[in-house]
Design a protein around this motif. Sequence first.
Motif, short mmCIF file in Angstrom:
data_model
loop_
_atom_site.label_atom_id
_atom_site.label_comp_id
_atom_site.label_asym_id
_atom_site.label_seq_id
_atom_site.Cartn_x
_atom_site.Cartn_y
_atom_site.Cartn_z
N VAL A 116 -14.28 -9.11 -6.41
CA VAL A 116 -13.92 -9.64 -5.10
C VAL A 116 -13.37 -11.05 -5.30
CG1 VAL A 116 -14.77 -10.30 -2.81
CG2 VAL A 116 -15.71 -8.28 -3.95
N PRO A 117 -12.22 -11.39 -4.70
CA PRO A 117 -11.65 -12.74 -4.88
C PRO A 117 -12.61 -13.83 -4.43
CG PRO A 117 -10.04 -11.25 -3.86
CD PRO A 117 -11.35 -10.52 -3.89
N GLU B 162 -3.89 11.58 10.45
CA GLU B 162 -4.61 10.36 10.11
C GLU B 162 -4.02 9.77 8.85
OE1 GLU B 162 -9.04 9.34 8.51
OE2 GLU B 162 -8.92 10.54 10.35
N GLU B 163 -3.66 8.48 8.92
CA GLU B 163 -3.01 7.80 7.80
C GLU B 163 -4.03 6.98 7.02
OE1 GLU B 163 1.23 5.82 7.66
OE2 GLU B 163 -0.24 4.33 8.35
N THR B 164 -3.99 7.11 5.70
CA THR B 164 -4.90 6.36 4.83
C THR B 164 -4.08 5.51 3.88
OG1 THR B 164 -6.47 8.20 4.91
CG2 THR B 164 -6.82 6.54 3.21
N GLU B 165 -4.50 4.25 3.70
CA GLU B 165 -3.80 3.32 2.83
C GLU B 165 -4.50 3.23 1.48
OE1 GLU B 165 -3.51 -0.47 4.66
OE2 GLU B 165 -2.48 0.24 6.44
N TYR B 166 -3.70 3.11 0.42
CA TYR B 166 -4.22 2.92 -0.94
C TYR B 166 -3.47 1.76 -1.57
CZ TYR B 166 -6.14 7.59 -0.21
OH TYR B 166 -6.82 8.66 0.30
N PRO B 167 -4.18 0.73 -2.04
CA PRO B 167 -3.50 -0.43 -2.61
C PRO B 167 -2.70 -0.07 -3.86
CG PRO B 167 -5.87 -0.54 -3.03
CD PRO B 167 -5.65 0.59 -2.07
N SER C 178 0.84 -1.20 0.00
CA SER C 178 0.00 0.00 0.00
C SER C 178 0.87 1.24 0.00
CB SER C 178 -0.93 0.03 1.23
OG SER C 178 -1.78 -1.08 1.25
N ALA C 179 0.36 2.29 -0.62
CA ALA C 179 0.94 3.62 -0.48
C ALA C 179 0.14 4.34 0.60
CB ALA C 179 0.89 4.38 -1.79
N HIS D 8 -3.44 -9.91 -4.80
CA HIS D 8 -3.57 -8.45 -4.67
C HIS D 8 -4.99 -7.98 -4.94
CE1 HIS D 8 0.72 -7.96 -4.17
NE2 HIS D 8 0.93 -8.70 -5.23
N GLY D 9 -5.82 -8.89 -5.44
CA GLY D 9 -7.22 -8.53 -5.66
C GLY D 9 -7.97 -8.30 -4.37
#
Length: 837
Positions: A359-360, A78-83, A66-67, A263-264
Motif C-alpha cells: 500500500v502506498p 456489471e462492469e469490473t475494473e482491473y488495474p 484499468s482494463a 500506480h501502486g
Amino acid sequence: MSLKPNGLARAAVRFKPASFAGTFVALLMSALIVAACGVLLETGIRASVPAERYANAPVVAAADQSARVVADTVDGPEETEYPLPDTARVDAGLAAKAAQVPGAAAAVPDFTFPVHGADSAGALTGHGWGSHAFTGTALTQGGAPHPGEVVLGADAARTAKAGVGDTVVLETADGRTGFRVSGLAEAGAGDTVGEGAGGAATAWFADAEAPVLAGHPGKADAIAVTAKDGADTDALAAAVEKALTGTGARTLTGDDRGEVEDHGLAYGKETLFAIGGSFGGIATLVAVFTAAGTVALSVGQRTREFALLRAVGATPRQIRRAVAAEALLVAPLAGLLGCLPGIGLAHWWFGQMQDRGAVPEAVGLHVSGFPLLAAVGVGLLTALGAGLAAGRRPAKIKPGQALAEASVERLRPGVVRTVLGVAAVGGGSALAGVAASAAGSDAANASLGVVMLFMLAVALLGPILARLCAGLFGLLLRGGDASASLAAANSRTNARRLASAITPIVLAMAFASTLVFMHTSESHVASEQLRDGITADHVVTAPAGLPADAADRAARAPGVDAAVSLLDTQVLVPVRGGGETSLQGTATQGVSGSGAQLAQVQDLDVREGSLDRVGEGRIAIDRTLATATDTGLGDRLSLYLPDGTKAAPEVVAVYGRGLGLPAVTMDRASLDGHVTSAFADTLLVSGGDAGPLAPLGEVTDASGYALAQNVDREFGAWANYMMAAVLGGFAAVAAVNTLVMTVLDRRRELHTLRLVGSTRRQVLRMLGWESLLVSAAGVALGTAIAMITLTPMMRGLTGEFPHVPPLLYAAFAATAVALGLAAVTLPARAALRDRGA
C-alpha cells in the motif's frame, strides 16, 4: 416481544456475572475481527493519494489505467475494473487541443522514463523539459535543450563529471547516443517526489524528442494543464474534457491526479479489498459462527436455571424475553470494547502492508463509525439469534420435563439439525468433487466452499461426531487407569458439551492449516520449478535494468555458449471462473533470443509445440493457464498487454513450469512500446566465467537467483500467515474460552467427585485425559477438513498434492493440545481450590 430488560435478565447479569463472562469474551473477539476488517475495507474504498508531481497542474488528462470487463448478472450488465500492470498512455498531440480551452495557461505532455548513463553516470530518470512549467525545476546554468541536447540535474552532472557544452553518452529505449549538455538545473518539488531531500539523478530532454527516447513515439504519460490566474478548476476541467471528447483521455482533478502518478494505489486498493472484503467476509462468518456457539453454550448451561424458573411459574414468554434482554445487556458493551483493539489491529495490519510496499505510503487509514457500528450490530444480532434459538426448547417444554432434561443430557439430536448437517456434508462433498475436476481459480473458489460447508457440518452434527470420537478415542482410554476410564465415560455421556469444546479447535486447525499449507504447497512447487527451470551457469541482474546490449556483450565473452536477456512484466488474461470472466494478472517474460537459445539457459518443460516458433504474434504459455483459459496449441489467446493494448497471439507451445517461472513467454519485440522500461531485468548465460560479466550487473548462479526470487514472494507468504494467525488465533481464543466455560460449569460435578473419594490429583488427571481427547478429536477433524479442501485446490493450481512440512504441522497440533490442557487444568485447579478440595 419487548426486548426491554426485565428483572430476570438484570438479576442474572448482576448476581451471576461469571455465567456471562464467556459470552462477553466471544462477542468482544467477534467485534474485534469485524471492526478490523471493516476499517481496512473502508480504507480500500476511500483510499487516495494526493497529487505531488502534478500539484501545480490543477487538471490532468490521462488514459484509463484499468482494463474493464462487462459481465451479465441478474441485475443487468456489471462492469469490473482491473488495474493495468503498466502505464497506459495518451496521444501527445492532445496537449495542443487542451492548451486552447478557456482558462488554460499551458498544456504540457509529460514523460517519465529510465535512462542509463555511461559506466560512470549510473541510472537516471528522464523527463521532457516542458514539465518544468509545473514541477518547479529551474535552470542554474545554460539553456533549455533542443533535440540532441540534455539538461542535467546537479547529481547527474556531478556523477558524469560534465558541465555545459560537454557531451555525455546516455542509453535510452532509442539506443546509446551522445547528448550535448545544454544546461544544468535544480530539480523542483515535482521532480523529486519520493526521492528524498537530495532528489535523484535526473535528465531533461527536448519535448519533441522525449517520446522517442522513452520508447513510445507520439505518446505521453499524461497531459498536465496549468490554469490562468483566477480560472475556476471545475470550469477548466469541464472545458478540457469537452475538448478531448472521443480521444479516450480522462480528465482528472484533486486527488484523482495522484492515481496517474502512483500506480501502486490501484494494487493497494486491491490488497485492502482482498483482506477487508474477501477475507473479512470469511472472518466475519467465522466470528459469528464461533460467537453464536458460545452464546448457545452459555444458554444451554443454564437449562437447570430455566427449568426451575418454569417450575415456579415463569411463562415461556418471560424466559424468551429474559434471554433476549441478557443479549441486549451484554452484547453492546462487548461490541464497543471489542472495537478498540479492532482499530488497533487495523492500524498495525495497515502499517505492516505499507512497510512491505503493498500500500502506498501516502494512503492514510480511514476510521469512521460505519465499521464500528457494523461490528456492534453483528454481535448484537448474533447474541439475540443464538440466545433465542438455544432458549427456545427450555422455554416451551413443560416444567417437569425441563427439570428432567436439565439433569440428564438429551441423547437424540434434533431432526432439523441433523438434516441440515447431512445436507452440509453432501454439499461439501459435491464441491470437493467440482474442485477436483476444475483448475486454477475455479478449483480455489470451489475449495473455499468446501471448508465452509464442512465447518457448518461439524457445528450441526457436533454431538454425533463427538459421540463417535468419544467412542473411538475412548477405546484407548479404557486401557488406562480409573481417571482415563472416567474421562471416556464422561465424554460419551456428555456429547453436547464435548461438541461445544471440539468445534472451535476444528475451526482453528482447519482454517490455519488451509491458509498456511496452501502457501507452503505453492511455494514448494514454485521453488522446485524455478530450481529445475534455470539451467544457466550465470544469472546477471541489475536494479535499474541491464544495458540494452547486455546479451550481445555476454555472448562475446570467452567460453559463453548462449546468453538470453529477459524482460519481466505482466499481462492480463481473461479467465472464466464461477460462471464469470475476470482478468488474471499473469507473469510474463519477454525473451531477446531464439527459442533454441532460450532452451540452453532455461528449461520450461515443454509439453506441446516448440519454443522455436515463439516470435511476433506467437507465444508459449503454461499448461495451468492453458487449462484455465481453455486454450490449446494453435489457438489464439486474448490478452491485454502491460499498457492495456488488446492482443490475440497464437499459442505455439505449452509448458509445465509456469508457477516457478513466468506463465507466458513471448519475444521481447512484442513488448516494445507497451512497457515503461526498455531495459531487461535478467540475463541468463550458459558457459564461460563470471568475471567478464561483472560490468553488466550483479552476477550469481542459478541457486542464488532462485533464493532471491523466493524472497520476492515474501509478501504473499506474510499475507497468508497473517490471515491464518487472525483466524486461527481467534478460533484458539474461542476454544480456550469454551473449555474454561465448560470446566467452570462442572464445579458441582468436580466437588461431587471429591466427596465420593476421588483425590484432587485423580480429578485433574481425568480432566487432562478429557482435554487430550477433545484436542485430538479437534486436530483430527480439522486436519481432515483442511486436506479435503487443499487436495483438489492444489491439484487444480499446481498439479501436485499439498506439501505439509511435518515440523510446522506438529507445531500446530502441539499448540492445540497445549492450549487445551492449559484451558482445562488452570480453571479446574482454581475451582477445586475454591471448594477447599
